[in-house]
Design a protein around this motif. Structure first.
Motif, PDB file in Angstrom:
ATOM      1  N   GLU A   1      -6.433  -0.174   5.631  1.00  0.00           N
ATOM      2  CA  GLU A   1      -5.653  -1.389   5.973  1.00  0.00           C
ATOM      3  C   GLU A   1      -6.274  -2.572   5.198  1.00  0.00           C
ATOM      4  OE1 GLU A   1      -5.525  -1.372  10.038  1.00  0.00           O
ATOM      5  OE2 GLU A   1      -4.380   0.412  10.323  1.00  0.00           O
TER       6      GLU A   1
ATOM      7  N   PRO B   1      -6.488  -1.491   0.504  1.00  0.00           N
ATOM      8  CA  PRO B   1      -5.628  -0.277   0.060  1.00  0.00           C
ATOM      9  C   PRO B   1      -5.853   0.239  -1.074  1.00  0.00           C
ATOM     10  CG  PRO B   1      -4.445  -2.550   0.872  1.00  0.00           C
ATOM     11  CD  PRO B   1      -6.214  -2.773   0.742  1.00  0.00           C
ATOM     12  N   ASP B   2      -5.660   1.557  -1.084  1.00  0.00           N
ATOM     13  CA  ASP B   2      -5.593   2.472  -2.396  1.00  0.00           C
ATOM     14  C   ASP B   2      -7.051   2.356  -2.980  1.00  0.00           C
ATOM     15  OD1 ASP B   2      -3.014   3.192  -2.049  1.00  0.00           O
ATOM     16  OD2 ASP B   2      -2.251   1.232  -3.297  1.00  0.00           O
TER      17      ASP B   2
ATOM     18  N   MET C   1       1.012  -1.241   0.123  1.00  0.00           N
ATOM     19  CA  MET C   1       0.128  -0.108  -0.136  1.00  0.00           C
ATOM     20  C   MET C   1       0.968   1.283   0.058  1.00  0.00           C
ATOM     21  SD  MET C   1      -3.219   1.313   2.727  1.00  0.00           S
ATOM     22  CE  MET C   1      -2.039   0.905   4.166  1.00  0.00           C
TER      23      MET C   1
ATOM     24  N   GLU D   1       0.455   4.844   0.135  1.00  0.00           N
ATOM     25  CA  GLU D   1      -0.548   6.140   0.423  1.00  0.00           C
ATOM     26  C   GLU D   1      -0.017   7.431  -0.052  1.00  0.00           C
ATOM     27  OE1 GLU D   1      -3.679   4.712   3.657  1.00  0.00           O
ATOM     28  OE2 GLU D   1      -1.704   5.171   4.363  1.00  0.00           O
TER      29      GLU D   1
END
Length: 289
Positions: free
Chosen positions: A85, A88-89, A1, A3
């Protein structure tokens, strides 16, 4: 992930209310829509976002918006971390101040937005995963400075052009666009007026429309034809697609389509027709699922 990387919303998304069912989210994903925007999310735990992400595989979920006055920032930040969590994304947290007619606490909204973003910073919500509802120049600049994306609502391609000039090349510009897939003028106005009239009593939207060249004559009696045609794309899907492309040519990275339809009708055929006209290329385009 990662961010810090810019989130991929796709070129076109669907804008729906927060009571959207998972089956529709799955169908929109299959049709090729990159993002599902959820309007008026009132639960700071963001359970509706998590539920729709659980049901889909690649679709991004964006809130359009979480209201800063009624959703404590620290609680929203914890909700973001929980969801990010697991997915992700795929989650863009859109926040905004709403409009003064709905909130008695509506004072110094610009400062309140900054304070809210400060708490999101402290709570671990990365800049690259949040968006800001923005209409006027000052809040558009704030969106560019402190979030990944500006999400203007009830706007025209002229506003998109001005917003892009203010934001510059970097931030994502993702305007909402209302659509009525009807050719009969009476049905078009009946369907569109059911939504448009609400916004013609809200000072922040009226102020923005005045900046775009509309005046009191356009706001009277449910809105002039000129105003209606500027704010609501209508007709066959191919004509609507031309209006979407006008936003893109004006600088939009992503356009969120809010399909207006009678409450007792299924929106999916309309979204399918739009996906085909816009050549979204999803696996469900043209299919009878």
């Amino acid at each position: 992930m990662d961010e810090t990387r810019k989130i991929d919303l796709g070129a076109v998304g669907a804008w729906r209310h927060a009571d959207t069912e998972p089956e529709l989210a799955v169908a929109l994903e299959r049709l090729g829509y990159g993002t599902l925007w959820l309007g008026n999310v009132t639960d700071p735990d963001l359970t509706v976002v998590e539920r729709l992400l659980d049901a889909t595989e690649t679709l991004v979920l964006a809130t359009g918006i979480v209201n800063i006055w009624s959703n404590p920032a620290d609680r929203v930040a914890r909700s973001y971390r929980r969801i990010a969590e697991r997915h992700p994304d795929r989650f863009l947290l859109g926040v905004g101040a709403g409009h003064p007619e709905a909130t008695k606490q509506f004072v110094r909204p610009y400062q309140a937005l900054n304070d809210y973003l400060d708490v999101l910073d402290e709570g671990g919500v990365p800049v690259a995963r949040r968006a800001l509802a923005a209409l006027g120049p000052r809040v558009l600049r704030l969106a560019g400075d402190r979030t990944a994306a500006a999400h203007p609502y009830l706007v025209t391609p002229d506003h998109t052009r001005e917003a892009r000039e203010i934001l510059g090349a970097g931030p994502i510009l993702a305007p909402e666009q209302k659509v009525v897939l009807e050719t009969d003028p009476v049905r078009v106005r009946t369907i569109g007026d059911a939504t448009l009239g609400f916004y013609l009593n809200l000072t922040n939207y009226l102020g923005n429309l005045r900046r775009l060249g509309f005046d009191d004559t356009d706001f009277a009696d449910g809105g002039s034809d000129r105003l209606f045609d500027a704010l609501i794309l209508h007709g066959e899907a191919a004509r609507v697609a031309e209006g979407v492309r006008a936003h893109q040519k004006a600088g939009a990275d992503h356009v969120a389509l809010q399909l207006l339809h009678p409450a007792d009708t299924d929106p999916l055929p309309g979204y399918r027709a739009l996906a085909e006209a816009l050549e979204l290329g999803g696996a469900g385009a043209g299919a009878g699922f």
